[in-house]
Design a protein around this motif. Structure first.
Motif, PDB file in Angstrom:
ATOM      1  N   VAL A 248     -17.208 -31.573  42.706  1.00  0.00           N
ATOM      2  CA  VAL A 248     -16.036 -30.882  42.153  1.00  0.00           C
ATOM      3  C   VAL A 248     -15.932 -29.498  42.789  1.00  0.00           C
ATOM      4  CG1 VAL A 248     -14.993 -29.965  40.046  1.00  0.00           C
ATOM      5  CG2 VAL A 248     -16.204 -32.165  39.996  1.00  0.00           C
ATOM      6  N   THR A 291      -8.119 -28.232  45.914  1.00  0.00           N
ATOM      7  CA  THR A 291      -9.529 -28.545  45.703  1.00  0.00           C
ATOM      8  C   THR A 291      -9.648 -29.856  44.933  1.00  0.00           C
ATOM      9  OG1 THR A 291      -9.557 -27.214  43.686  1.00  0.00           O
ATOM     10  CG2 THR A 291     -10.245 -26.129  45.733  1.00  0.00           C
ATOM     11  N   SER A 293     -11.067 -32.066  41.882  1.00  0.00           N
ATOM     12  CA  SER A 293     -11.404 -31.828  40.467  1.00  0.00           C
ATOM     13  C   SER A 293     -12.286 -32.924  39.885  1.00  0.00           C
ATOM     14  CB  SER A 293     -10.123 -31.697  39.639  1.00  0.00           C
ATOM     15  OG  SER A 293      -9.348 -32.881  39.717  1.00  0.00           O
ATOM     16  N   THR A 294     -12.817 -33.837  40.715  1.00  0.00           N
ATOM     17  CA  THR A 294     -13.697 -34.905  40.242  1.00  0.00           C
ATOM     18  C   THR A 294     -14.673 -35.264  41.359  1.00  0.00           C
ATOM     19  OG1 THR A 294     -13.781 -37.159  39.382  1.00  0.00           O
ATOM     20  CG2 THR A 294     -12.096 -36.680  41.011  1.00  0.00           C
ATOM     21  N   ASN A 295     -15.762 -35.915  40.989  1.00  0.00           N
ATOM     22  CA  ASN A 295     -16.735 -36.360  41.987  1.00  0.00           C
ATOM     23  C   ASN A 295     -16.745 -37.877  42.130  1.00  0.00           C
ATOM     24  OD1 ASN A 295     -17.839 -37.058  39.565  1.00  0.00           O
ATOM     25  ND2 ASN A 295     -19.806 -36.026  39.892  1.00  0.00           N
TER      26      ASN A 295
END
Length: 879
Positions: A248, A291, A293-295
């Motif tokens: 993230v 960017t 916002s999660t992996n």
């Protein structure tokens, strides 16, 4: 008058100027100006002459924020100022593009006279108004009044105003105008700030009576006020890439946008908003940075995302202008998926004894990006291949595992082979807990009827050399793999370079057939190889190799390989030579050798400095030059040897080991003298023989002058074109009128004539019949008549016919053929062209009854000189 604080300021300024700058100032150091007591904004104090400061950009600053200096040097009040009674002072800083700085003091006073050092005359009157602004995209009706300009000289004079420059006489032409008698400025249309953010023109005041300018020109700046009339626009690429399963906050990229409106205002303050994908990505509203916002981004699930992005000016206010674009975010692959087998196990078959054949294809699946190290599989055999019979590699197209048999398998020993194969990638696994997978592979070996197999593929036997013929040195047998028996197998010899071994056909016994010699060139590293073939009843065969290790015996004596030696004789010293010996046997049957002189030495030689394989031979006394035979006994370590003779040539040497050439007088012996005497005796006998032969006279043989056909005597060194033919050479005999009548103008036949020292036998001979010349072909048609065969004519008729034909021939060569046969002309001496194949015309040819007169067709270039002579004589009346 200045107070103390002002005096201190000036002193400080002067000190800085003196200490920091030694470059000559491009402006004057002091300016005095008389101004009103109250200075309103826009009042022009004075103007500085900046012409001496170069052509580059200048940095102009004022120490007093109430005053400013413009780029043209005009000092102007920007705030409301009250000039004290004692005056007001500040300084102006001028800096050129090279970094040089100068200071200029400005003194203002409300009384007194202006210093003569002022660059320009002070403004006696004040212009108005100060710089003003106009909104862009203004709406009509046009023209519109903007501001009024006026000069204080209008109190004393009747004025009219004129404006020139940008917006008037320069682009945008005609945008502004002035009412000449009032000074009212007017605008004639809308203005686009993005095209013209500021317009500067110049106003002039003139006396209406003499058209003289009553005041200095006034630069007027019109600032165009911005209106939010341009929406923001995207700039730069909007294609991004980010690795799958990234953490993230990983930056994907930046969305760039621009706005044509005035910078640093709300009109150009852009706000970025993400319209979709907000659960996976976010965008910074002011910078446009995207960017993660999660992996959980997974390329194998979704490979590409398309994000809608809105950009809006006025910082996102509802009345702001906006634009929408699309950003593409691609996920790059990581090796988070191992290759997986499509089956839980695999089976294959292979025939025994087969090699280098493909047994099985093993497919796998891999979700990672194709044709990358994350996808390409690498296979390994982890179990069952301890003997190295198998090999596996990757098919680069299908990514399958290709299992090969590289070494033959034996059904009788191993009917089934169990393998374990593992598949991995070229790149290591990341971002996953999975491991490389393995799968069992069973290979069945199919039985075939095989040939006999020898007990061992290679049989090693040790044999001493020189054993008697017929000696049994070993037995080499084979068995049938199916029956495990040797019954019914016959043996044959396939390869035996020296035919040293016999193979017994039914038993496989190996016996010597010839002497085994370890020193033979057929032996390598003391070994000798033969190949044996075994054949069973079904004619299946197998082969084996027998390696015979030959043990050495002492069957060779040491030998001196160089028995001929040269000993250089030198004045005052006795030389020596090195005698070396070699033995083909191995130790202990060879060196170290022992050397001993033979009994016939007579004390002239001795041996010194013996080593294991050599000894020095030197004379014990001064020996004359010549050839000497020295017997030397050489024995090996076992005392086995023989006496050998070394021939030593003692001589003076031109170089080491080579005798110098000897003078004849020193080498001529008794036999040489006898040979010389014998040669002289033979020479004397030869002289006597010559005298005897020369004194004997031979019989003279008369040359009969008869009708026998004769020949022609020519000089052997005579060259073309032949003897000179002249009129005087045609000689008519004194008698034989009939012959004269029959051949007038021709050559005299039957007489001997001598011309130029040559004798010609002019008996009648047969003419050559060859009719092919180098210059062409003659035939009877050339002369307008045909020849009669000579056998039908009498002798006299033959002469007459010859005369007629020769006359025609002479005329033809003189007149008609001159142009056709270019080579039928006189040539200078030394001409070596092709002559007539009919031979010389200086004599007669043999004439027989069987020949015709066709030879006249073959008379070539050499006949032309005679033709010229004879024709000339005929023209003179000669018959």
């Amino acid at each position: 008058m200045f107070n103390m604080s002002q005096l201190g300021v000036f002193s400080h300024v002067l000190f800085v100027v003196l200490m920091c700058y030694c470059v000559e100032s491009c402006v004057q150091k002091h300016i005095h100006a008389q101004v009103p007591e109250m200075l309103e904004p826009g009042y022009v104090v004075t103007q500085v002459n900046l012409d001496g400061c170069g052509v580059g950009p200048l940095g102009l600053t004022s120490s007093d924020p109430a005053f400013t200096i413009q780029m043209d040097g005009t000092i102007q009040a920007v705030l409301l100022n009250v000039v004290p009674v004692d005056g007001k002072s500040f300084w102006i800083t001028v800096q050129d593009h090279q970094g040089h700085r100068w200071f200029m003091d400005v003194n203002l006073s409300s009384t007194g006279q202006v210093s003569n050092s002022a660059v320009l005359k002070r403004s006696k009157r004040r212009w108005s108004p100060p710089p003003f602004s106009v909104k862009e995209n203004g709406k009509g009706p046009f023209p519109k009044d903007m501001e009024m300009i006026a000069s204080d000289t209008s109190v004393n004079y009747s004025l009219y105003y004129v404006i020139r420059g940008a917006g008037v006489t320069l682009n945008p032409v005609g945008l502004f105008s002035v009412i000449t008698n009032t000074g009212m400025l007017r605008v004639h249309g809308p203005i686009d700030r993005e095209q013209y953010p500021k317009i500067v023109f110049v106003a002039h005041a003139y006396n209406v009576y003499n058209d003289q300018e009553t005041d200095s020109p006034l630069p007027i700046t019109v600032l165009i006020e911005d209106e939010n009339d341009n929406p923001p626009e995207f700039s730069g690429p909007m294609v991004f890439a980010v690795q799958e399963q990234c953490p993230v906050g990983t930056v994907v990229g930046t969305v760039n946008a621009t706005d044509k409106d005035e910078p640093n205002t709300l009109h150009t303050k852009i706000r970025f908003t993400l319209q979709n994908g907000t659960n996976l990505f976010r965008i910074d509203p002011s910078s446009g940075i995207i960017t993660v916002s999660t992996n959980t981004l997974d390329r194998e699930t979704v490979e590409k995302y398309i994000l809608g992005i809105e950009i809006k000016d006025m910082n996102g206010a509802p009345d702001g202008l906006s634009n929408i674009g699309r950003a593409v975010v691609s996920l790059t692959d990581i090796n988070d998926n191992p290759p997986t087998f499509t089956e839980t196990s695999y089976n294959g078959k292979v025939t025994e004894n087969a090699a280098d054949v493909l047994v099985l294809r093993i497919p796998v699946n891999d979700k990672d990006l194709k044709n990358t190290p994350n996808w390409k599989a690498v296979y390994e055999i982890t179990k069952g291949n301890e003997t190295g019979n198998f090999f596996i590699k990757t098919d680069p197209v299908t990514n399958e595992g290709l299992l090969y048999v590289t070494k033959p398998l034996d059904y009788e020993k191993q009917p089934t082979v169990k393998l374990e194969v593992m598949a991995r990638n070229e790149a290591p696994l990341v971002g996953t807990s999975a491991i490389w997978q393995k799968v069992p592979v069973d290979i069945s070996v199919e039985n075939v009827d095989e040939g006999p197999e020898f007990s061992v593929p290679t049989l090693l036997l040790k044999v001493k050399e020189n054993v008697p013929n017929g000696t049994l040195i070993g037995i080499y047998t084979a068995t049938d793999p199916e029956t495990k028996s040797s019954n019914g197998i016959n043996y044959y010899k396939l390869n035996d370079p020296g035919s040293w071994i016999n193979v017994m056909g039914s038993t496989g016994e190996l016996k010597t057939a010839m002497t085994i010699d370890r020193e033979s060139p057929l032996v390598y590293n003391n070994t000798y190889n033969i190949t044996v073939k075994a054949v069973d009843k079904s004619q299946k065969s197998g082969t084996g190799t027998v390696v015979i290790l030959i043990e050495d015996v002492n069957d060779n004596v040491p030998k001196i390989p160089k028995p001929n030696q040269v000993l250089c004789s030198k004045d005052g010293t006795r030389g020596s030579i090195l005698v070396e010996a070699k033995d083909l046997d191995q130790k202990p049957y060879s060196d170290p050798f022992s050397f001993q002189l033979g009994s016939a030495n007579a004390g002239q030689w001795r041996l010194t400095g013996a080593t294991g394989t050599s000894v020095m031979l030197e004379p014990t006394m001064d020996l004359p030059n010549g050839m000497y035979q020295v017997p030397i006994l050489v024995k090996d370590l076992q005392g086995f040897g023989e006496e050998q003779t070394v021939f030593v040539q003692v001589c003076k040497c031109a170089k080491e080991g080579e005798c110098a050439p000897q003078n004849f007088s020193t080498t001529l012996g008794v036999w040489g003298i006898l040979a010389m005497l014998l040669g002289l005796l033979l020479l004397l006998l030869l002289c006597l023989l010559c005298i005897l032969v020369c004194s004997t006279k031979g019989e003279k043989l008369p040359m009969a002058d008869d009708d026998v056909p004769g020949g022609m005597l020519l000089k052997s060194n005579f060259e073309a074109p032949g003897e000179e033919v002249k009129d005087g050479l045609i000689i008519i005999p004194a008698s034989g009128a009939d012959v004269m009548d029959s051949f007038k103008g021709g050559a005299n036949f039957g007489q001997k004539q001598t011309f130029g020292g040559s004798m010609y036998q002019n008996n009648m001979q047969g003419f050559l019949t060859t009719n092919t010349l180098s210059s062409g072909q003659y035939n009877t048609g050339m002369y307008g008549s045909s020849y009669k065969k000579y056998s039908t004519l009498s002798t006299m008729d033959g002469w007459r016919e010859n005369k007629i034909q020769l006359d025609k021939k002479l005329v033809y060569f003189r007149e008609e053929a001159a142009a056709r046969f270019a080579e039928d002309i006189l040539r200078p001496y030394g001409y070596e062209g092709v002559g007539s194949p009919a031979g010389s015309v200086g004599c007669c040819s043999i004439l027989t009854d069987q020949e015709s007169l066709d030879f006249l067709d073959s008379l070539g270039p050499k006949f032309k000189p005679l033709a010229d002579v004879c024709t000339s004589k005929s023209q003179r009346g000669g018959q």
